[in-house]
Write an enzyme that holds these catalytic residues in place. Structure first.
Site, PDB file in Angstrom:
ATOM      1  N   LYS A 127       0.874  -1.164   0.000  1.00  0.00           N
ATOM      2  CA  LYS A 127       0.000   0.000   0.000  1.00  0.00           C
ATOM      3  C   LYS A 127       0.911   1.213   0.000  1.00  0.00           C
ATOM      4  O   LYS A 127       1.581   1.504   0.990  1.00  0.00           O
ATOM      5  CB  LYS A 127      -0.889  -0.015   1.241  1.00  0.00           C
ATOM      6  CG  LYS A 127      -2.084   0.900   1.136  1.00  0.00           C
ATOM      7  CD  LYS A 127      -2.428   1.478   2.487  1.00  0.00           C
ATOM      8  CE  LYS A 127      -2.764   2.963   2.397  1.00  0.00           C
ATOM      9  NZ  LYS A 127      -1.639   3.841   2.036  1.00  0.00           N
ATOM     10  N   GLY A 167       4.027   3.858  10.904  1.00  0.00           N
ATOM     11  CA  GLY A 167       3.345   5.139  10.791  1.00  0.00           C
ATOM     12  C   GLY A 167       2.831   5.603  12.135  1.00  0.00           C
ATOM     13  O   GLY A 167       3.421   5.275  13.171  1.00  0.00           O
ATOM     14  N   SER A 168       1.745   6.360  12.099  1.00  0.00           N
ATOM     15  CA  SER A 168       1.269   7.000  13.322  1.00  0.00           C
ATOM     16  C   SER A 168       0.605   6.004  14.261  1.00  0.00           C
ATOM     17  O   SER A 168       0.072   4.983  13.841  1.00  0.00           O
ATOM     18  CB  SER A 168       0.274   8.109  12.981  1.00  0.00           C
ATOM     19  OG  SER A 168      -0.968   7.540  12.600  1.00  0.00           O
ATOM     20  N   GLY A 187      -2.063   3.082  13.403  1.00  0.00           N
ATOM     21  CA  GLY A 187      -1.555   1.756  13.757  1.00  0.00           C
ATOM     22  C   GLY A 187      -2.492   1.027  14.701  1.00  0.00           C
ATOM     23  O   GLY A 187      -2.764  -0.164  14.524  1.00  0.00           O
ATOM     24  N   GLU A 246       5.082  -0.404  13.789  1.00  0.00           N
ATOM     25  CA  GLU A 246       6.096   0.462  14.376  1.00  0.00           C
ATOM     26  C   GLU A 246       5.442   1.824  14.432  1.00  0.00           C
ATOM     27  O   GLU A 246       5.195   2.452  13.398  1.00  0.00           O
ATOM     28  CB  GLU A 246       7.325   0.471  13.478  1.00  0.00           C
ATOM     29  CG  GLU A 246       8.540   1.032  14.183  1.00  0.00           C
ATOM     30  CD  GLU A 246       9.462   1.695  13.204  1.00  0.00           C
ATOM     31  OE1 GLU A 246       9.842   1.079  12.213  1.00  0.00           O
ATOM     32  OE2 GLU A 246       9.750   2.895  13.434  1.00  0.00           O
ATOM     33  N   CYS A 291      12.184   7.723  13.063  1.00  0.00           N
ATOM     34  CA  CYS A 291      11.565   6.933  14.152  1.00  0.00           C
ATOM     35  C   CYS A 291      12.389   7.009  15.422  1.00  0.00           C
ATOM     36  O   CYS A 291      11.874   6.899  16.523  1.00  0.00           O
ATOM     37  CB  CYS A 291      11.441   5.458  13.794  1.00  0.00           C
ATOM     38  SG  CYS A 291      11.253   5.112  12.059  1.00  0.00           S
ATOM     39  N   GLU A 320       4.561  12.537  21.031  1.00  0.00           N
ATOM     40  CA  GLU A 320       5.612  12.617  20.021  1.00  0.00           C
ATOM     41  C   GLU A 320       5.355  13.795  19.072  1.00  0.00           C
ATOM     42  O   GLU A 320       4.292  13.876  18.457  1.00  0.00           O
ATOM     43  CB  GLU A 320       5.657  11.309  19.212  1.00  0.00           C
ATOM     44  CG  GLU A 320       6.832  11.252  18.233  1.00  0.00           C
ATOM     45  CD  GLU A 320       6.875   9.946  17.431  1.00  0.00           C
ATOM     46  OE1 GLU A 320       5.918   9.157  17.515  1.00  0.00           O
ATOM     47  OE2 GLU A 320       7.862   9.735  16.696  1.00  0.00           O
TER      48      GLU A 320
END
Lengths: 527, 527
Positions: free
Chosen positions: A180, A237-238, A242, A259, A296, A388
């Site tokens: 994707k 991703g976020s 996630g 992650e 990250c 974050e």
């Protein structure tokens, strides 16, 4: 509409039932790029899943060597198309062509692809385990369906959904992949997909070994990861996206590897400040500013003990933050995202040292931002103060003493990395011994005296960590061959007749050098 | 009320806030046993979690040798108390004292305990991985909190929540455990807990290394597996209870390992029937009747190709089913549970061959039950026709041909095991080659010519399988040291100074024989 093609079931074609369309934006000049990409609808997604499932069945019979050849060939093609890939990735992400894209990320991408090829060829990754007296043999093998890969926006090459770490790990473990494309760099992903599909064809793998779609409505993403015919999914991703994918996959009993978020705490002990304050400040500023802070493992949290040296360190760091032009962010939404995080941090008690505002400019930028808060406030509002901010934005926690630093460590959420700077001659060793037991289980990778950015692709790497950094503390997304274990199932053969065993488990060592655990000992020999 | 004690935070004590009470029942004579056990309330559960978390922190500093000594000592104590344990387990479960409990399950329990001790001592289980040029080192290590263990009712020793496979794996990996006694055998669990706690004390481990509670309200079980201070959970039992625990744990991002359900399909190819029909029938009846059919790997589904030989096989098997007295079931609810499953199977198209009813008797029994259905009906109602009847109750699927047998395999859910009987001289090899690719990814352990009951405790064992047999296809509940990996996290050390490394990752091989993956090669040497 003149859509860019999707790659489904071995065909480059128009979307069947687009649910909309989108264009990419050049974040360096805010210009909308001309190509039109479809938002894929259910027909496309379901056809991709069905074709992927069929490919998974066919691939079970394919010799492992073919996956290795595909990966090597794909790497060669990437290198041959470096200019084109660098050009489009730069347009779509604003990341500098040099050194970042051409000299850093592209070689990293082909390097890990070739490492995956080597792992697929060597076979040792599958942990073949043989007990001769019981005549039971087991190994890790491919899943019962394709792996869907959701790549992040921040590494258009190295974590790309059809060329990056998750993709190569899924393929090297013997699975087909459904990529994707990240909405931020659809053209880059399309360029990779063309090369990948050429390599698939030239290697004689089933055409649906690699497929590629673009954005989907959120609901369809959930269907993808929870579909009965999907093997597993990988998402970078976020946290919010996630966690939605995780909930859907979990409910369906489908493995999903995420992650999601990490503030990557840095603890600087007093002796280290005394010894080399300016060096550490320079190193950390460099790490914070890499990729405009959109890594990250970006150091988003620094914990120090109060005092004059700490004030001087904050001053030095603040000068670097204020004195350097902020990098271009990856997307139109990025500045607002950082601003929102900064507001949450401020509301929870953090004070601005420098920065804090969106920079009006040709490109999307946010002022390099440094904040501070005292230890007691941090311990009182740990959740909000671990928000974050995905950019060059860090929070400094000024603790009263080592006891409070330890308390800060104890309220940390799961992180990818954690780092401790200490005096080189051992004068912080007592403090280290107090801090380490709290910090160690909170992070996947513990560093000493070294900034966390720069994730080496070696077998010992852990680019993972406890929830919510990822969804499971036992797996890594970087580091071959370990990252392949995410896309594998444990298959045991009990009393199965010798010619019916996979080559990995037959008496003869299939490569002459594969490592196997035979009767409790690792060996490269035949039985 | 005169409750049996719980073991919380190193104290044997009355429950603080019991939410009720229960007594065990002797299923062989339906007599309620005299001891009264508390249903634990929130105060007890939360105190156990807090104490377990504290123990986890302390245990990080404990040498691995101490876990091994604890396990060895516990095994010695179990052997010294064999008579007492056999007596109470027999009373609570109706399982025969001999050979089952005394000669089978008890030695298996101490054997796997000593294997866990050996794994803890040898250290190789943690997959220490060292890359010398990058100076990065990683290993699997204990979780950041206690492991909660929910044991099943069918193995009061070998899968007991405070003595069985999950417990020893959690401890050997360095974690404290909170055992939730199965409601069917609280007295057996209490007897083990007394010995375990003695061994903890004598080994000098923190008192809360082992804790034990009994039944809790369902809601509290969900709180336990999803609590922020829990490391992970292991559950063996029904699918309905397992899925509720999974949902709670998943939402909290907590690892949970489930072993839930399995019908363990057996495919018998035509040549095998021609060659040794009666032998196979006898072997399968024996496997079906083991433990009154209440084994995780009980053959609940057999698939054959239609014809005279198959009818004769069914006749032979039916005679064995009808001609042998059914065993005592484990609990008052068991006969109704089997009846319910049989009714679901019948409603979906299965016909009774023999059995099908509750046997009125001194003890809880259900008639040995054999059912049959044609392949087309099975393929049309795969979900209902894979309903697990937890007893000596099997469904035979009579398929038209090998193509339909393959289709049957293709609609199977995930199972722990799958088995194929074929002609010894190769005349079924074509059929095997058609069937195997469909069956292989549906099961954790694939067998040839061998009944699936009897799960060897060897490194190559996989007592796991795809969902819904378990919650994750990559892990096994039996087989040391692999089963320990469920209760571990990946910890990476990047540039960490040598004396600060755990012994497993220091240059010197800590045991002289530990296996480590150094620069891509497994070795027992020092660096």
């Amino acid at each position: 509409m003149d859509y860019q093609n999707v790659l489904i079931a071995g065909r480059w074609r128009d979307p069947k039932d687009p649910a909309g369309h989108f264009r990419a934006v050049n974040p360096a000049n805010k210009q909308v790029l001309p190509q039109v990409y479809p938002v894929c609808g259910p027909d496309d997604v379901h056809e991709a899943i069905a074709a992927g499932k069929q490919a998974a069945i066919e691939l079970r019979k394919a010799p492992r060597e073919r996956f290795a050849r595909f990966l090597d060939l794909f790497a060669d093609k990437i290198e041959a198309h470096t200019d084109e890939l660098v050009e489009i990735a730069n347009l779509e992400t604003g990341l500098p062509k040099e050194p970042r894209l051409r000299n850093g990320e592209l070689p990293r991408t082909t390097d890990q692809m070739r490492k995956a090829a080597r792992a697929a060829r060597e076979l040792s990754w599958c942990h073949a385990t043989i007990d001769t007296s019981a005549n039971i043999r087991s190994m890790m093998g491919p899943l019962d369906g394709p792996v869907s890969v959701f790549g992040p926006n921040n590494f258009p090459f190295a974590f790309n959904s059809i060329a990056g770490g998750d993709f190569v790990a899924a393929i090297a473990a013997g699975n087909p992949a459904i990529a994707k494309a990240n909405t931020g760099h659809p053209g880059t992903t399309l360029a990779f997909a063309r090369l990948a599909f050429e390599a698939v064809t030239e290697t004689g793998l089933p055409p649906a070994t690699v497929q590629m779609i673009y954005r989907t409505p959120a609901e369809l993403g959930l269907q993808l990861v929870s579909h009965p015919e999907i093997g597993a999914s990988a998402f970078t991703g976020s946290k919010s996206a996630g966690l939605r994918l995780k909930a859907a996959a979990d409910q369906a009993g489908k493995p999903v590897y995420l992650e999601m978020s990490s503030v990557n705490p840095i603890f600087i002990l007093p002796g280290a400040l005394e010894e080399r304050s300016d060096d550490i400040a320079a190193e950390l500023f460099g790490s914070c500013a890499l990729g405009a802070g959109q890594f990250c493992t970006n150091p988003g949290l620094m914990v120090l003990q109060k005092g004059e040296r700490t004030e001087r360190f904050i001053g030095t760091l603040a000068e670097a933050f204020a004195g350097n032009r902020p990098g271009v962010l990856l997307s139109p939404k990025a500045p607002d995202g950082i601003l929102e995080a900064v507001e949450i941090l401020k509301a929870a008690g953090a004070a601005l040292v420098v920065g804090g505002q969106i920079v009006e400019d040709d490109g999307y930028r946010f002022a390099n931002t440094l904040m501070r808060v005292d230890g007691k406030t941090f311990i009182g509002h740990p959740e909000a103060l671990q928000t974050e901010a995905f950019g060059t934005a860090s929070l400094i926690v000024v603790a009263d003493d080592i006891g409070q630093m330890k308390e800060v460590a104890s309220v940390l959420e799961g992180n990818l990395t954690g780092c401790v700077y200490s005096h080189t001659q051992g004068q912080d060793d007592r403090e280290y011994a107090i801090l380490e037991p709290e910090l160690r289980p909170k992070v996947g990778r513990l560093l000493n005296d070294k900034a966390p950015t720069g994730v080496a692709v070696v077998p010992s790497m852990n680019h993972g960590g406890p929830y919510p950094a990822t969804g499971h503390p036992g797996f890594t997304a970087v580091g071959l061959p370990a990252s392949m274990l995410r896309f594998a199932a444990l298959y045991c053969y009990d009393n199965v007749r010798p010619p019916r065993l996979p080559v990995e488990l037959q008496d003869k060592n299939p490569t002459g050098s594969m490592w196997r655990l035979v009767d409790g000992k690792w060996t490269q020999k035949n039985l």
